[in-house]
Motif scaffolding. Structure first.
Motif, PDB file in Angstrom:
ATOM      1  N   THR A   1       3.053  -4.000  -9.866  1.00  0.00           N
ATOM      2  CA  THR A   1       2.885  -2.781  -9.076  1.00  0.00           C
ATOM      3  C   THR A   1       3.796  -1.705  -9.644  1.00  0.00           C
ATOM      4  O   THR A   1       4.696  -1.988 -10.435  1.00  0.00           O
TER       5      THR A   1
ATOM      6  N   ASN B   1       1.119   3.479  -3.919  1.00  0.00           N
ATOM      7  CA  ASN B   1       0.218   3.487  -5.073  1.00  0.00           C
ATOM      8  C   ASN B   1      -0.637   2.226  -4.995  1.00  0.00           C
ATOM      9  O   ASN B   1      -0.195   1.149  -5.376  1.00  0.00           O
ATOM     10  N   PRO B   2      -1.876   2.332  -4.498  1.00  0.00           N
ATOM     11  CA  PRO B   2      -2.683   1.142  -4.221  1.00  0.00           C
ATOM     12  C   PRO B   2      -3.356   0.512  -5.432  1.00  0.00           C
ATOM     13  O   PRO B   2      -4.298  -0.273  -5.272  1.00  0.00           O
ATOM     14  N   PHE B   3      -2.891   0.843  -6.635  1.00  0.00           N
ATOM     15  CA  PHE B   3      -3.459   0.230  -7.839  1.00  0.00           C
ATOM     16  C   PHE B   3      -2.470  -0.797  -8.391  1.00  0.00           C
ATOM     17  O   PHE B   3      -1.261  -0.569  -8.402  1.00  0.00           O
TER      18      PHE B   3
ATOM     19  N   ARG C   1      -8.024  -1.551  -7.576  1.00  0.00           N
ATOM     20  CA  ARG C   1      -7.441  -0.991  -6.366  1.00  0.00           C
ATOM     21  C   ARG C   1      -7.185  -2.106  -5.358  1.00  0.00           C
ATOM     22  O   ARG C   1      -7.960  -3.050  -5.259  1.00  0.00           O
TER      23      ARG C   1
ATOM     24  N   GLU D   1      -6.382  -3.262  -1.336  1.00  0.00           N
ATOM     25  CA  GLU D   1      -6.481  -2.892   0.072  1.00  0.00           C
ATOM     26  C   GLU D   1      -5.990  -4.056   0.929  1.00  0.00           C
ATOM     27  O   GLU D   1      -6.002  -5.216   0.494  1.00  0.00           O
TER      28      GLU D   1
END
Length: 216
Positions: free
Chosen positions: A55, A94-96, A115, A117
């Motif tokens: 991440t 940062n959702p990637f 991505r 979630e």
């Protein structure tokens, strides 16, 4: 410090366990992943379900850690952890993220990007309640990634939590599942003389997977 008999720069390994050709690779990367994961299980690779999760925080510094895959299907790759951990905090901003599996015995690596979630509360509850009691107590006990006073503090806190919550503790609100929705996959197979096989998959504008060979 002991003086090594040879320089680390001179360490070498020959890769000759297999090959990865387009003619034998599945056009669906998820199906190809399933084949390789099952191969790793059959080969009794240590912890074949272990994956590196990368991440990036708001300071643009990347961080990695090992987590365990808990499911995979057309929706994506899932795992569970504390939402308040460093990875949880970074995913909130940062959702990637990127995942990597390394099955050393098979000379194979799989890289997955996409991505991330949060999974539904129902999914997180179901998995939490399936865990051993001690693991559930640990999830409630640990303020993951935060500084704590000592190991004794953790042990004492676990004892208190166990007494407070009994045999059926509820999932804490800051703990649950994540799912990475892949848009890029890469499969690496070691080959002789460092001419390794690398097949990459990416989603096109129509939502279809395209496969390409990358130079090693």
């Amino acid at each position: 410090m002991n003086t090594p008999t040879s320089s680390i720069a001179d360490w070498r390994k020959n890769y000759e366990r297999g090959e990865l050709l387009e003619s034998h690779a599945n056009t669906d990367p998820l199906k190809q992943f399933d084949v390789w994961l099952q191969d790793a299980v059959k080969a009794q690779c240590p912890e074949p379900n272990a994956m590196t999760l990368a991440t990036v925080g708001s300071d643009l510094r990347p961080s990695t850690r090992i987590v365990l895959i808990k499911g995979y299907d057309e929706r994506g790759i899932s795992w569970f952890t504390s939402y308040g951990s460093r990875k949880g905090t970074e995913l909130a901003g940062n959702p990637f993220a990127a995942l990597q599996f390394h099955w050393v015995e098979l000379e194979r690596t799989v890289r997955i990007e996409g991505r991330v979630e949060k999974m539904s509360a129902e999914e997180s509850d179901a998995y939490f309640n399936s865990r051993p009691l001690a693991s559930r107590i640990s999830a409630i006990t640990s303020p993951q990634s935060q500084v704590v006073a000592s190991r004794q503090w953790l042990d004492d806190r676990a004892s208190v939590v166990a007494k407070e919550h009994g045999e059926n503790p509820m999932r804490p609100a800051d703990w649950g599942g994540y799912r990475l929705i892949p848009d890029r996959w890469q499969f690496w197979q070691g080959r002789r003389n460092r001419l390794h096989d690398r097949l990459a998959y990416a989603v096109d504008a129509r939502g279809q997977w395209n496969m390409e060979r990358l130079a090693p």
